[in-house]
Design a protein around this motif. Structure first.
Motif, PDB file in Angstrom:
ATOM      1  N   SER A 111       0.830  -1.194   0.000  1.00  0.00           N
ATOM      2  CA  SER A 111       0.000   0.000   0.000  1.00  0.00           C
ATOM      3  C   SER A 111       0.868   1.248   0.000  1.00  0.00           C
ATOM      4  O   SER A 111       2.038   1.219   0.370  1.00  0.00           O
ATOM      5  CB  SER A 111      -0.954   0.007   1.204  1.00  0.00           C
ATOM      6  N   GLU A 163      -4.250   5.648   3.544  1.00  0.00           N
ATOM      7  CA  GLU A 163      -3.666   4.445   2.955  1.00  0.00           C
ATOM      8  C   GLU A 163      -4.481   4.021   1.742  1.00  0.00           C
ATOM      9  O   GLU A 163      -5.706   3.997   1.780  1.00  0.00           O
ATOM     10  CB  GLU A 163      -3.650   3.324   3.997  1.00  0.00           C
ATOM     11  N   LEU A 164      -3.770   3.699   0.660  1.00  0.00           N
ATOM     12  CA  LEU A 164      -4.414   3.147  -0.531  1.00  0.00           C
ATOM     13  C   LEU A 164      -3.743   1.816  -0.836  1.00  0.00           C
ATOM     14  O   LEU A 164      -2.559   1.767  -1.169  1.00  0.00           O
ATOM     15  CB  LEU A 164      -4.266   4.090  -1.727  1.00  0.00           C
ATOM     16  N   ARG A 165      -4.512   0.739  -0.690  1.00  0.00           N
ATOM     17  CA  ARG A 165      -3.957  -0.597  -0.900  1.00  0.00           C
ATOM     18  C   ARG A 165      -3.999  -0.940  -2.380  1.00  0.00           C
ATOM     19  O   ARG A 165      -5.052  -0.980  -2.979  1.00  0.00           O
ATOM     20  CB  ARG A 165      -4.711  -1.606  -0.052  1.00  0.00           C
ATOM     21  N   ASN A 166      -2.819  -1.187  -2.933  1.00  0.00           N
ATOM     22  CA  ASN A 166      -2.683  -1.298  -4.378  1.00  0.00           C
ATOM     23  C   ASN A 166      -2.452  -2.701  -4.889  1.00  0.00           C
ATOM     24  O   ASN A 166      -2.751  -2.990  -6.037  1.00  0.00           O
ATOM     25  CB  ASN A 166      -1.513  -0.420  -4.851  1.00  0.00           C
ATOM     26  N   LEU A 172       3.268  -0.284  -8.129  1.00  0.00           N
ATOM     27  CA  LEU A 172       2.133   0.409  -7.530  1.00  0.00           C
ATOM     28  C   LEU A 172       1.856   1.708  -8.283  1.00  0.00           C
ATOM     29  O   LEU A 172       2.776   2.479  -8.571  1.00  0.00           O
ATOM     30  CB  LEU A 172       2.413   0.730  -6.055  1.00  0.00           C
ATOM     31  N   SER A 183      -9.805  -3.625  -7.464  1.00  0.00           N
ATOM     32  CA  SER A 183      -9.094  -2.826  -6.474  1.00  0.00           C
ATOM     33  C   SER A 183      -9.259  -3.455  -5.106  1.00  0.00           C
ATOM     34  O   SER A 183     -10.317  -3.922  -4.746  1.00  0.00           O
ATOM     35  CB  SER A 183      -9.617  -1.392  -6.462  1.00  0.00           C
ATOM     36  N   ARG A 227      -9.278  -3.588  -1.088  1.00  0.00           N
ATOM     37  CA  ARG A 227      -9.570  -2.756   0.077  1.00  0.00           C
ATOM     38  C   ARG A 227      -9.601  -3.625   1.323  1.00  0.00           C
ATOM     39  O   ARG A 227      -9.776  -4.832   1.263  1.00  0.00           O
ATOM     40  CB  ARG A 227     -10.941  -2.077  -0.086  1.00  0.00           C
TER      41      ARG A 227
END
Length: 881
Positions: A499, A512-515, A539, A612, A614
């Motif tokens: 992330s 936070e952006l989980r990639n 990412l 995506s 999450r």
């Protein structure tokens, strides 16, 4: 000047027959000084062995004068004529053995007693790769393969023993002899080229009279890659020829070494230089510098030294070691003490929100230990999570720390690399889960993090290096992670999760952006590279630039979790431009009745992108806005949240152009922060960032409110109740409106428990509560007033639905249940919802802004993208005789 590669040391140290191996060094390789006398040797020319077609059926080998493309018929009096060339592979070890034989004619005009073919390392126009004798190392497609040069290992030729089927050194081949004293051998090279090193090994033939010939076999071997395209296809070997070099003087004496640190006491963040005075009666090969048992680096040229940076997080007394090794393998060690005592005037704080899911279930009473980064002996502070799952530490020196969480019955959890910086006050979000086996170990997985040293044209990494703080990345974040040998084996690992992380500069709120998610094959229980290994991960930077963080999390099958946080710098090649303020900002909050799996998929812009990744969550908010007419010049978006229309607004999420859908013309991201609260109104705005910054207008009404979990209670018929009437009245408590819901939907289902036939499904019902009054209606186009048949009592919060409502509402006699049969009843689909303005009817301008979902089994789901529970409670009952 070519740069020595750290990986070359590993390759050449494992040669089957090899001279002094090169090492990593901050300085160019240099000849070592030895008190032993040198014997002058004559060089009979510079030669280049050219090998091509290694992984084809028709490999070839020639010897040329460097710089010439044709076969050399005579070079400095020696003539090389190809005799044979071959390769074969040991499939068990995946090693390819290479041999090239030549007839050598001595036209030098004098006899050679022991002709010796010695590899050399050069720099300049004819530079070899790293500290090897190999150049022009290429892959099948002609691209540069210098990174594989260190994997080419010189040796005596091998053969297959047909009797045993094993590989063995060919006793008839020209032997590669080590430990030769080639220090006095001077090699003439073309202009623009210098000799960096003459190897202390060579293939030695028998006596060769003037005009006579003999066969000489050159040999090497290479560990093959999993993909043949990653194996060397061709390479050249530079060598010279001399006569009968003596063996290096016999060396049984260890070197001497003394060590100093400058400064010996460090009081401010910065470098410390370690210098070793190493001497040997023959020659020093290298000096390795250690901090405790951690290798800092290696230097193979005098003066032997290493420089290392230290910060406040390294405070304490360090034992520094220098290990000197001579060319015969004898070693000696010296030690000194380094005191790091950085009392920074800069202080800061950090806090952590410990949650069992993304939000909604804080982990209370977990013991927290704060350590200096990388240490499990220096305890900085201790604490315990409170009723909200929060723990805070203040007055901390600027630096990096590790947080360890322990609680009976819970799995282990660690955050490794939490940063304390004055003025930031970061609020970290950390997960700690229930242990699958409460009696099992709570040791968390230990990871190694890598980033490419160089990327090929197709985007794949050519080689890897350790990911260090401040690593600069261009346009995208590229990583690799694997479990280390420090882990116990076997280790059952579930996944590695990648992330991007940043923090709101004013509040310290973590975003936070989980990639990317790499699931680990359950059968791979041995830790290490190529086993529990993510491979290359790329990412999407999602609108970020500058100083950001990457986080790599791991989870094993006992739910032990580690999260590694690493600061990096992201540079963007595209120039920023002017932007316009986002419009059409909407927010929808989701609350689940039960926790679902830790990882679930929630949609992004394309039908809300099912790929995506999450986190699991009891509640989160999906924020969307209109896609701008042009994303040219757009750096990214920041999502802002407040609890009042006038603010203050805090950054809680981020997105880039990749989160915008060209089909729906909407941009979408999620607010997953740990500070979301049930029952709280939230206002959302979105800021577009480029050369300018433009923010959407503040909403007049709250964008959303997070509803408490919708948990209706089935009352009658009761569980396992007997003697139930054949026309029962199904009664349940709604538990919806006290949390701020505008209405709820329920689908009641009744079926035979054993045959599942004879279902009596009531039509979908909607209970709307507005302005103190309540009414029951149908769903969609069914606008009938069901209050004639279905009752709701606000005082007791109970709803009663008659059996076989479909016939009842049509004025028909309901079909009774069969006597003395077992039936089941449940709420097949059930959720509460809230309108943006709860006092007004639902419309395009007054949409649903929050859902609390109890059961969501339909193909078209309320919860975007994720599989939620289809049934929570079922009541089985028996009808009367």
């Amino acid at each position: 000047m070519k740069t020595p590669r750290a990986s070359l040391l590993l390759g050449l140290l494992t040669l089957a027959a090899c001279g002094a191996a090169p090492s990593t060094s901050t300085s160019p390789p240099a000849s070592v000084v030895s008190p032993a006398p040198e014997r002058t040797l004559i060089s009979y020319g510079l030669y280049e062995l050219n090998i091509t077609g290694l992984n084809t059926e028709k490999p070839a080998a020639t010897v040329t004068a460097p710089g010439l493309s044709a076969q050399a018929s005579e070079v400095s009096g020696l003539e090389f004529t190809p005799v044979s060339f071959g390769t074969y592979t040991d499939e068990q070890t995946r090693i390819r053995y290479i041999r090239a034989s030549f007839k050598v004619t001595n036209n030098a005009g004098q006899a050679l007693s022991v002709p010796t073919y010695v590899p050399i390392d050069t720099d300049g126009q004819l530079a070899t790769a790293g500290t090897t004798p190999f150049r022009q190392v290429k892959y099948f497609d002609g691209s540069d393969a210098s990174e594989r040069a260190a994997d080419l290992q010189l040796s005596t030729a091998y053969r297959v023993n047909t009797a045993t089927g094993t590989n063995e050194i060919d006793p008839g081949a020209t032997p590669l002899v080590q430990g030769l004293d080639t220090r006095g051998l001077k090699v003439a090279v073309p202009a623009g080229t210098t000799v960096t090193r003459v190897f202390r090994e060579g293939w030695q033939g028998g006596a060769l009279a003037a005009g006579a010939t003999q066969v000489v076999t050159f040999a090497a071997r290479v560990q093959m890659a999993a993909d043949a395209k990653q194996d060397p296809f061709q390479f050249n070997l530079l060598f010279t020829v001399t006569d009968n070099p003596a063996p290096l003087p016999k060396d049984q004496a260890a070197p001497t070494v003394a060590l100093t640190a400058n400064p010996a006491t460090l009081t401010a963040t910065g470098p410390v230089t370690f210098r070793a005075d190493a001497q040997d009666d023959v020659a020093v090969q290298d000096v390795k510098f250690y901090d405790g048992d951690t290798l800092l680096g290696t230097d193979d040229a005098a003066p032997y030294e290493w420089t290392q940076n230290y910060a406040a997080a390294d405070n304490g007394i360090h034992t520094i070691r220098a290990v000197a090794t001579d060319t015969s393998g004898n070693t000696a060690e010296a030690q000194t003490k380094l005191t790091v005592d950085i009392r920074s005037l800069s202080k800061g704080s950090l806090s952590a929100n410990l949650v069992r899911s993304n939000r909604g279930e804080p982990v209370t009473g977990s013991a927290v230990t704060l350590y200096a980064a990388g240490s499990r002996t220096e305890i900085v502070a201790t604490g315990q999570t409170d009723a909200t799952g929060r723990v805070s530490f203040s007055d901390l020196p600027e630096g990096t720390y590790d947080l360890v969480f322990r609680k009976p019955g819970a799995a282990g959890s660690e955050l490794i690399g939490a940063v304390v910086r004055p003025g930031l006050n970061p609020q970290y979000k950390v997960a700690q889960f229930d242990a699958q086996n409460p009696t099992a170990a709570t040791n968390v997985p230990k990871l190694a993090l890598l980033t490419p040293t160089e990327v090929a044209a197709d985007g794949t990494a050519k080689d890897w290096k350790v990911l260090t703080p401040g690593t600069v990345m261009n346009d995208k974040v590229q990583l690799r992670a694997y479990t280390t040998a420090e882990n116990p084996s076997p280790l059952q690992l579930k996944y590695l999760l990648f992330s991007l992380v940043t923090f709101d500069p004013s509040s310290g709120q973590m975003m936070e952006l989980r990639n990317a998610l790499t699931s680990i094959d359950a059968g791979k229980v041995t830790p290490g590279m190529e086993s529990q290994d993510s491979g290359q991960i790329t990412l999407d930077p999602a609108g970020l630039s500058g100083d950001i963080y990457v986080q790599v999390s791991s989870l094993d099958f006992n739910n032990n979790r580690s999260a590694y946080l690493m600061p990096v710098r992201l540079q963007r090649s595209a120039a920023p431009g002017t932007v316009t303020a986002p419009t059409g900002v909407k927010a929808v909050g989701y609350t689940l009745g039960e926790r679902i799996n830790y990882i679930y998929r929630t949609p992004g812009p394309e039908t809300l992108d099912a790929q995506s990744v999450r986190p699991d969550s009891n509640s989160w908010v999906t924020v969307s806005w209109d896609m701008p007419a042009s994303t040219e010049g757009l750096t990214g978006f920041r999502v802002l949240r407040a609890t009042e229309k006038g603010g203050p607004y805090t950054e809680v999420a981020f997105a880039g152009a990749a989160q915008c859908s060209t089909s729906t013309k909407r941009c979408t991201t999620n607010d997953n922060t740990a500070t979301l609260e049930i029952g709280q109104d939230y206002y959302y705005r979105v800021k577009a960032i480029g050369a300018t910054e433009e923010t959407s207008a503040a909403p007049e009404l709250p964008s959303t409110r997070l509803l408490p979990p919708f948990a209706p209670q089935l009352l009658s018929p009761g569980p396992e109740q007997t003697g139930v009437d054949l026309l029962p009245l199904y009664t349940f408590k709604t538990n919806a409106f006290q949390g701020g819901a505008t209405g709820l939907r329920v689908d009641l289902r009744v079926s035979d428990s054993f045959t599942a036939v004879g279902n009596f499904d009531a039509p979908p019902l909607q209970l709307i509560g507005q302005n103190g009054s309540y009414r029951v209606t149908g769903i969609g186009t069914d606008t009938r007033d069901y209050g004639k048949w279905v009752s709701y009592d606000p005082a007791s919060d109970t709803m009663k639905v008659p059996h076989d409502l479909t016939r009842v509402r049509s004025g028909l006699t309901p079909t009774p249940l069969q006597a003395n049969r077992r039936y089941s009843w449940l709420l097949h689909k059930a959720f509460a919802y809230r309108l943006q303005d709860p006092t007004q009817p639902e419309s395009v301008t007054n949409p649903v802004v929050a859902y609390a979902v109890y059961s969501d089994p339909e193909t078209t789901k309320i919860v975007p993208g994720g599989v939620t529970q289809s049934v929570i409670t079922i009541h089985h009952f028996m009808t009367r005789p």
